[in-house]
Design a protein around this motif. Structure first.
Motif, mmCIF file in Angstrom:
data_model
loop_
_atom_site.group_PDB
_atom_site.id
_atom_site.type_symbol
_atom_site.label_atom_id
_atom_site.label_comp_id
_atom_site.label_asym_id
_atom_site.label_seq_id
_atom_site.Cartn_x
_atom_site.Cartn_y
_atom_site.Cartn_z
ATOM 1 N N ASP A 75 22.741 31.297 66.983
ATOM 2 C CA ASP A 75 21.390 31.705 66.592
ATOM 3 C C ASP A 75 21.130 31.385 65.121
ATOM 4 O OD1 ASP A 75 20.910 32.694 69.140
ATOM 5 O OD2 ASP A 75 21.454 34.754 68.619
ATOM 6 N N THR A 76 22.126 31.594 64.298
ATOM 7 C CA THR A 76 21.994 31.308 62.865
ATOM 8 C C THR A 76 21.745 29.822 62.626
ATOM 9 O OG1 THR A 76 23.441 33.164 62.289
ATOM 10 C CG2 THR A 76 23.161 31.441 60.630
ATOM 11 N N LEU A 77 22.435 28.977 63.377
ATOM 12 C CA LEU A 77 22.233 27.534 63.247
ATOM 13 C C LEU A 77 20.832 27.129 63.686
ATOM 14 C CD1 LEU A 77 25.719 26.305 64.520
ATOM 15 C CD2 LEU A 77 24.795 25.946 62.214
ATOM 16 N N VAL A 78 20.345 27.722 64.777
ATOM 17 C CA VAL A 78 18.986 27.425 65.235
ATOM 18 C C VAL A 78 17.966 27.861 64.188
ATOM 19 C CG1 VAL A 78 17.242 27.917 66.985
ATOM 20 C CG2 VAL A 78 19.612 27.528 67.678
ATOM 21 N N GLN A 79 18.180 29.034 63.593
ATOM 22 C CA GLN A 79 17.280 29.507 62.545
ATOM 23 C C GLN A 79 17.289 28.564 61.348
ATOM 24 O OE1 GLN A 79 15.042 31.887 62.582
ATOM 25 N NE2 GLN A 79 14.451 31.402 60.462
ATOM 26 N N ALA A 80 18.466 28.056 61.005
ATOM 27 C CA ALA A 80 18.559 27.104 59.901
ATOM 28 C C ALA A 80 17.801 25.819 60.230
ATOM 29 C CB ALA A 80 20.032 26.791 59.597
ATOM 30 N N MET A 81 17.869 25.376 61.495
ATOM 31 C CA MET A 81 17.092 24.213 61.908
ATOM 32 C C MET A 81 15.596 24.481 61.743
ATOM 33 S SD MET A 81 18.939 23.058 65.463
ATOM 34 C CE MET A 81 20.722 23.077 65.632
ATOM 35 N N ALA A 82 15.158 25.670 62.161
ATOM 36 C CA ALA A 82 13.738 26.014 62.061
ATOM 37 C C ALA A 82 13.287 26.026 60.607
ATOM 38 C CB ALA A 82 13.494 27.381 62.709
ATOM 39 N N GLU A 83 14.105 26.566 59.734
ATOM 40 C CA GLU A 83 13.765 26.601 58.313
ATOM 41 C C GLU A 83 13.712 25.195 57.736
ATOM 42 O OE1 GLU A 83 16.716 29.140 56.641
ATOM 43 O OE2 GLU A 83 15.872 30.975 57.515
ATOM 44 N N GLU A 84 14.597 24.341 58.208
ATOM 45 C CA GLU A 84 14.628 22.963 57.723
ATOM 46 C C GLU A 84 13.370 22.208 58.141
ATOM 47 O OE1 GLU A 84 15.890 19.872 55.587
ATOM 48 O OE2 GLU A 84 17.068 21.710 55.720
ATOM 49 N N THR A 85 12.936 22.390 59.372
ATOM 50 C CA THR A 85 11.743 21.679 59.845
ATOM 51 C C THR A 85 10.475 22.261 59.233
ATOM 52 O OG1 THR A 85 11.580 23.109 61.811
ATOM 53 C CG2 THR A 85 12.783 21.042 62.046
ATOM 54 N N GLY A 86 10.545 23.497 58.748
ATOM 55 C CA GLY A 86 9.371 24.123 58.158
ATOM 56 C C GLY A 86 9.102 23.699 56.738
ATOM 57 N N GLY A 87 10.035 23.021 56.106
ATOM 58 C CA GLY A 87 9.857 22.587 54.723
ATOM 59 C C GLY A 87 9.953 21.086 54.604
ATOM 60 N N GLU A 88 10.585 20.660 53.531
ATOM 61 C CA GLU A 88 10.816 19.233 53.317
ATOM 62 C C GLU A 88 11.986 18.811 54.204
ATOM 63 O OE1 GLU A 88 9.256 16.943 51.473
ATOM 64 O OE2 GLU A 88 7.694 18.375 50.919
ATOM 65 N N ALA A 89 11.686 18.610 55.470
ATOM 66 C CA ALA A 89 12.738 18.378 56.455
ATOM 67 C C ALA A 89 13.508 17.097 56.164
ATOM 68 C CB ALA A 89 12.146 18.324 57.855
ATOM 69 N N SER A 90 14.832 17.199 56.282
ATOM 70 C CA SER A 90 15.713 16.052 56.119
ATOM 71 C C SER A 90 16.391 15.769 57.450
ATOM 72 C CB SER A 90 16.764 16.353 55.048
ATOM 73 O OG SER A 90 17.874 15.494 55.172
ATOM 74 N N GLY A 91 16.276 14.526 57.918
ATOM 75 C CA GLY A 91 16.904 14.176 59.178
ATOM 76 C C GLY A 91 18.399 14.335 59.144
ATOM 77 N N THR A 92 19.025 13.989 58.014
ATOM 78 C CA THR A 92 20.478 14.096 57.940
ATOM 79 C C THR A 92 20.931 15.552 57.951
ATOM 80 O OG1 THR A 92 20.350 13.920 55.515
ATOM 81 C CG2 THR A 92 20.769 11.902 56.745
ATOM 82 N N ARG A 93 20.174 16.441 57.287
ATOM 83 C CA ARG A 93 20.545 17.860 57.293
ATOM 84 C C ARG A 93 20.316 18.469 58.678
ATOM 85 N NH1 ARG A 93 18.069 17.884 52.060
ATOM 86 N NH2 ARG A 93 16.183 18.865 52.876
ATOM 87 N N LEU A 94 19.222 18.081 59.327
ATOM 88 C CA LEU A 94 18.976 18.569 60.686
ATOM 89 C C LEU A 94 20.081 18.123 61.633
ATOM 90 C CD1 LEU A 94 15.142 18.144 61.352
ATOM 91 C CD2 LEU A 94 16.457 20.266 61.460
ATOM 92 N N LEU A 95 20.494 16.882 61.498
ATOM 93 C CA LEU A 95 21.546 16.367 62.375
ATOM 94 C C LEU A 95 22.862 17.092 62.128
ATOM 95 C CD1 LEU A 95 22.573 14.466 64.526
ATOM 96 C CD2 LEU A 95 22.908 12.726 62.756
#
Length: 224
Positions: A115-135
């Motif tokens: 769940d924590t990882l999914v939340q981190a993904m959501a936070e990443e897409t909500g800002g200056e999303a980075s494809g490498t960080r999302l991956l």
């Protein structure tokens, strides 16, 4: 009768360090798919011997990340349609088994970490999303599912293709980042939710569909 002592374990060697550094350079795009990897240049750049580089490249070849051919040297693997079909077919079968195994074996802490990882993904897409960080978060999510499956051989099978998956997903993001960004949170959120449920059939299907979505997206990017 006294037992003879075993040999001491050797320290992490330069060859493994060379493999790690070359792998990271491939993942960051320094060596794109199809690029040649020259021992002399790598040895000079890394400050190690050609022998250490050669052994390091052998590690990466076993991971399927590079290919060596007589008189043609070593290159980063290309992302071809055949490679995509083969690797994602294997991944679909492994992910299905990993998910259904983790459903019965995951600890509360592991489920919370997902769940924590999914939340981190959501936070990443909500800002200056980075494809490498999302991956990186995406792969960490799946690493955890394999760990939660409590099946060492299954985990070994995952790690045998993990580097190829990472490279292929990087290529997918480069060719269709918005498609990836739009789906990554919802798909992983659903997998995390289903792992808590007793619905084994739906979990298995969604695990396979998650891989098939990635496969189709990459193939569309390769052949627009």
């Amino acid at each position: 009768m006294p037992i003879a002592p075993l040999p001491r374990a050797s320290r992490r060697g330069l060859a493994q360090e060379a493999a790690d550094l070359i792998r990271e350079a491939i993942f960051t795009g320094h060596f794109p798919p199809g690029s040649p990897l020259r021992e002399v240049e790598l040895a000079a750049s890394l400050g190690v011997s050609r022998g250490s580089v050669r052994e390091g490249l052998a590690f990466l070849e076993r991971e399927g990340l590079v290919r060596s051919a007589w008189h043609r040297g070593t290159t980063v693997i290309d992302v071809t349609e055949q490679d995509v079909e083969e690797v994602y077919a294997v991944r679909a079968a492994l992910d299905r088994l990993a998910a259904t195994s983790a459903q019965g074996n995951a600890t509360a802490d592991q489920l919370t970490e997902l769940d924590t990882l999914v939340q981190a993904m959501a936070e990443e897409t909500g800002g200056e999303a980075s494809g490498t960080r999302l991956l990186a978060l995406d792969i960490a999510f799946h690493d955890l599912i394999y760990a939660a499956s409590d099946n060492g051989r299954l985990g070994a099978a995952w790690h045998a293709i993990r580097s190829q998956i990472y490279l292929f997903q990087l290529r997918r993001i480069a060719l269709g980042y918005e498609h990836y960004r739009a789906r990554v949170v919802d798909e992983h959120h659903e997998l995390a939710r289903l792992l808590r449920s007793g619905d084994r059939e739906t979990l298995a299907r969604r695990a396979e569909e998650h891989v098939d979505s990635a496969r189709r997206s990459l193939l569309t990017g390769l052949h627009p």
